[in-house]
Write a protein that holds these residues in place. Structure first.
Motif, mmCIF file in Angstrom:
data_model
loop_
_atom_site.group_PDB
_atom_site.id
_atom_site.type_symbol
_atom_site.label_atom_id
_atom_site.label_comp_id
_atom_site.label_asym_id
_atom_site.label_seq_id
_atom_site.Cartn_x
_atom_site.Cartn_y
_atom_site.Cartn_z
ATOM 1 N N LYS A 144 0.836 -1.203 0.000
ATOM 2 C CA LYS A 144 0.000 0.000 0.000
ATOM 3 C C LYS A 144 0.871 1.253 0.000
ATOM 4 O O LYS A 144 0.599 2.225 -0.701
ATOM 5 N N ILE A 145 1.929 1.209 0.798
ATOM 6 C CA ILE A 145 2.800 2.377 0.934
ATOM 7 C C ILE A 145 3.444 2.738 -0.408
ATOM 8 O O ILE A 145 3.568 3.907 -0.762
ATOM 9 N N LYS A 146 3.831 1.718 -1.180
ATOM 10 C CA LYS A 146 4.487 1.964 -2.467
ATOM 11 C C LYS A 146 3.484 2.069 -3.619
ATOM 12 O O LYS A 146 3.881 2.179 -4.774
ATOM 13 N N ASN A 147 2.184 2.031 -3.288
ATOM 14 C CA ASN A 147 1.123 2.155 -4.294
ATOM 15 C C ASN A 147 1.235 1.112 -5.408
ATOM 16 O O ASN A 147 0.975 1.400 -6.582
ATOM 17 N N GLU A 148 1.612 -0.112 -5.045
ATOM 18 C CA GLU A 148 1.674 -1.197 -6.020
ATOM 19 C C GLU A 148 0.281 -1.820 -6.144
ATOM 20 O O GLU A 148 0.035 -2.950 -5.728
ATOM 21 N N SER A 149 -0.609 -1.073 -6.762
ATOM 22 C CA SER A 149 -2.019 -1.453 -6.788
ATOM 23 C C SER A 149 -2.265 -2.752 -7.541
ATOM 24 O O SER A 149 -3.113 -3.563 -7.153
ATOM 25 N N ILE A 150 -1.545 -2.974 -8.633
ATOM 26 C CA ILE A 150 -1.765 -4.179 -9.439
ATOM 27 C C ILE A 150 -1.453 -5.427 -8.624
ATOM 28 O O ILE A 150 -2.201 -6.408 -8.639
ATOM 29 N N ILE A 151 -0.336 -5.384 -7.886
ATOM 30 C CA ILE A 151 0.043 -6.520 -7.039
ATOM 31 C C ILE A 151 -1.017 -6.760 -5.981
ATOM 32 O O ILE A 151 -1.438 -7.904 -5.736
ATOM 33 N N PHE A 152 -1.460 -5.686 -5.359
ATOM 34 C CA PHE A 152 -2.465 -5.795 -4.302
ATOM 35 C C PHE A 152 -3.746 -6.446 -4.826
ATOM 36 O O PHE A 152 -4.300 -7.360 -4.212
ATOM 37 N N ILE A 153 -4.220 -5.993 -5.977
ATOM 38 C CA ILE A 153 -5.460 -6.527 -6.547
ATOM 39 C C ILE A 153 -5.285 -7.986 -6.961
ATOM 40 O O ILE A 153 -6.163 -8.828 -6.725
ATOM 41 N N LEU A 154 -4.142 -8.317 -7.586
ATOM 42 C CA LEU A 154 -3.900 -9.695 -8.020
ATOM 43 C C LEU A 154 -3.882 -10.671 -6.848
ATOM 44 O O LEU A 154 -4.490 -11.740 -6.918
ATOM 45 N N VAL A 155 -3.192 -10.287 -5.781
ATOM 46 C CA VAL A 155 -3.108 -11.174 -4.619
ATOM 47 C C VAL A 155 -4.492 -11.399 -4.000
ATOM 48 O O VAL A 155 -4.866 -12.527 -3.654
ATOM 49 N N ASN A 156 -5.270 -10.325 -3.878
ATOM 50 C CA ASN A 156 -6.598 -10.437 -3.291
ATOM 51 C C ASN A 156 -7.574 -11.202 -4.180
ATOM 52 O O ASN A 156 -8.579 -11.713 -3.699
ATOM 53 N N THR A 157 -7.279 -11.270 -5.463
ATOM 54 C CA THR A 157 -8.128 -12.039 -6.375
ATOM 55 C C THR A 157 -7.733 -13.502 -6.404
ATOM 56 O O THR A 157 -8.588 -14.402 -6.376
#
Length: 482
Positions: A144-157
């Motif tokens: 979240k801190i580094k704003n790696e949104s794609i990684i965050f969304i992929l992992v949660n999916t």
């Protein structure tokens, strides 16, 4: 415009990234319930979740919030790495302590939680889930801190998909009691390993700063009781139902809460971006007014969706679940609104955290928790699982009202008349629906849209302003790319 963009960006990136992961279990719910012989097995899974949640609340004890709060005190990267590393160390130690406690008292916990000592193996699974899961949020925070949104969304999916790939073969093989808990544990281990490898530069023994332990604990320790109180709101009713009614009723209540947890999509979207936004803008001159507006708008959204859930609850249950679970439709609206009241409490109560005074939240929540437990023991023997739902809802409502009264007295929140009108309108609609319209789908829907029309008319200028600002933000983004 800048503050609006920060809030919307964080809601969409981290909030709706979490929603994707939450949607998959909701979609799979009818399939899973049909693969189990009866509701008692889902009740066992829900009781395991109850044990895990209290274990993780004890292990984390507010350290995630404390880490975020101190992280934004300085811009220095070394300082921020020290905060993250020190927070992980503390959480790891507490997780091990809680793990050893659960293993050591497995027989007692099996008797208390499951009402049967033969389910000790579920206690062991819960212990490992606590050990792994407690540090997951901390090691994932740099994403979240580094704003790696794609990684965050992929992992949660991907993570819930993996969990069901593991659970379904176990269910088909007849391992009904352990299928979901074991799949969740394995998935949690995989997520932990992934984030540790990806964010390892933020966490190291070299960056542990013993001087930061005290300020982290100063914020986190007073928060620990509040997380345990949240557990009472969200999970203690399962234990009371288990001992007063039985495991099958726990299963019915759990399914109703899952449908009610559609509201968790709103809640998750909000909390996904809230911490970053609230602390990064806490020094703004108009912080109180901005926070009050967010509270008000989230309240309107919550109440509007709530009246729709009331209207469609019976139809959804009739269409999605077997007759064994149909009785739960009446309590789904209660359990839908409860997490949203929790969300509103967190928005308002965050003013105390910004002031570095977390104890008022604990005290206020405790009053609501006591009311919750008293109502559970009073109403469950009289009206069954609906009594537990009423207790949860009134407990949160009680805490929200007290919190608002305190904040109004110290001028840390502003409540507008139109919000009071919407709140009263929501209560009136719910009472009419519960007494007369709960199976009259058409009339329930008509009244729901009339209520939403009233709410919208009161906020028509704000709605218009929102779309204008959103359009301007899109145009700015488009121009920046060009």
């Amino acid at each position: 415009m800048k503050k609006f963009k920060i809030f919307i960006d964080n809601i969409f990136i981290y909030g709706f990234g979490s929603i994707i992961g939450k949607m998959i279990p909701f979609i799979m719910l009818p399939i899973i319930t049909r693969m189990m012989p009866d509701s008692s097995y889902y009740g066992l899974n829900d009781l395991s979740t109850t044990l895990i949640s209290v274990g993780q609340a004890t292990s984390v004890f507010g350290m995630y919030d404390a880490m975020f709060r101190l992280f934004f005190d300085r811009e220095d990267e070394k300082y921020r790495k020290q905060i993250c590393s020190t927070a992980l160390l503390i959480t790891s130690i507490t997780s091990i302590i809680v793990f050893v406690f659960i293993i050591g008292f497995n027989e007692i916990l099996a008797t208390v939680i499951y009402n049967n000592i033969q389910y000790r193996y579920l206690v062991y699974l819960a212990a490992f889930s606590v050990l792994i899961g407690s540090t997951n949020n901390i090691v994932a925070a740099p994403t979240k801190i580094k704003n790696e949104s794609i990684i965050f969304i992929l992992v949660n999916t991907i993570s819930p998909i993996i969990a069901y790939f593991i659970a379904i073969p176990l269910l088909l093989s007849g391992f009904y009691a352990i299928a979901l808990p074991l799949a969740s544990l394995i998935t949690s281990i995989m997520i932990e390993v992934f984030f540790v490898c990806r964010n390892k530069i933020w966490f190291s023994f070299c960056n542990i700063n013993w001087n930061f332990i005290k300020p982290l604990l100063k914020i986190a320790v007073p928060l620990m009781p509040s997380f345990l109180v949240y557990w009472i709101y969200n999970s203690a009713d399962r234990l009371i139902i288990q001992h007063l009614l039985g495991t099958q009723d726990v299963g019915l209540y759990a399914i109703a809460s899952k449908l009610g947890q559609v509201s968790n999509l709103i809640y998750t979207a909000f909390t996904g971006g809230w911490l970053y936004f609230s602390f990064s803008t806490m020094k703004e001159e108009r912080q109180v007014e901005n926070n009050s507006r967010i509270f008000e708008y989230l309240g309107i959204i919550s109440f509007s969706v709530f009246v729709l859930i009331c209207a469609f609850s019976y139809l959804i249950y009739k269409s999605v679940f077997t007759d064994e679970y149909l009785a739960g439709y009446i309590i789904a609206p209660y359990l839908f609104l409860a997490p949203l009241l929790q969300m509103l409490f967190q928005v308002a109560g965050n003013q105390f955290i910004i002031m570095k005074k977390s104890w008022p939240n604990v005290l206020i929540l405790s009053f609501g928790a006591v009311a919750n437990i008293v109502l559970n023991f009073s109403l469950i023997p009289q009206i069954g699982i609906e009594g537990a739902a009423i207790g949860t809802l009134i407990g949160y409502l009680f805490a929200d009202i007290i919190c608002l009264i305190v904040l109004l007295k110290i001028h840390k929140i502003v409540i507008y008349k139109r919000f009071v009108i919407v709140t009263i309108g929501t209560v009136v609609y719910f009472v009419i629906w519960r007494l007369f319209l709960y199976e009259m789908i058409v009339w329930g829907i008509i009244m729901a849209f009339l209520a939403i029309g009233l709410f919208s008319s009161l906020y028509r200028n704000d709605i218009r302003k929102f779309f204008i600002m959103t359009r301007m933000m899109i145009i700015e983004e488009k121009n920046a790319k060009e």
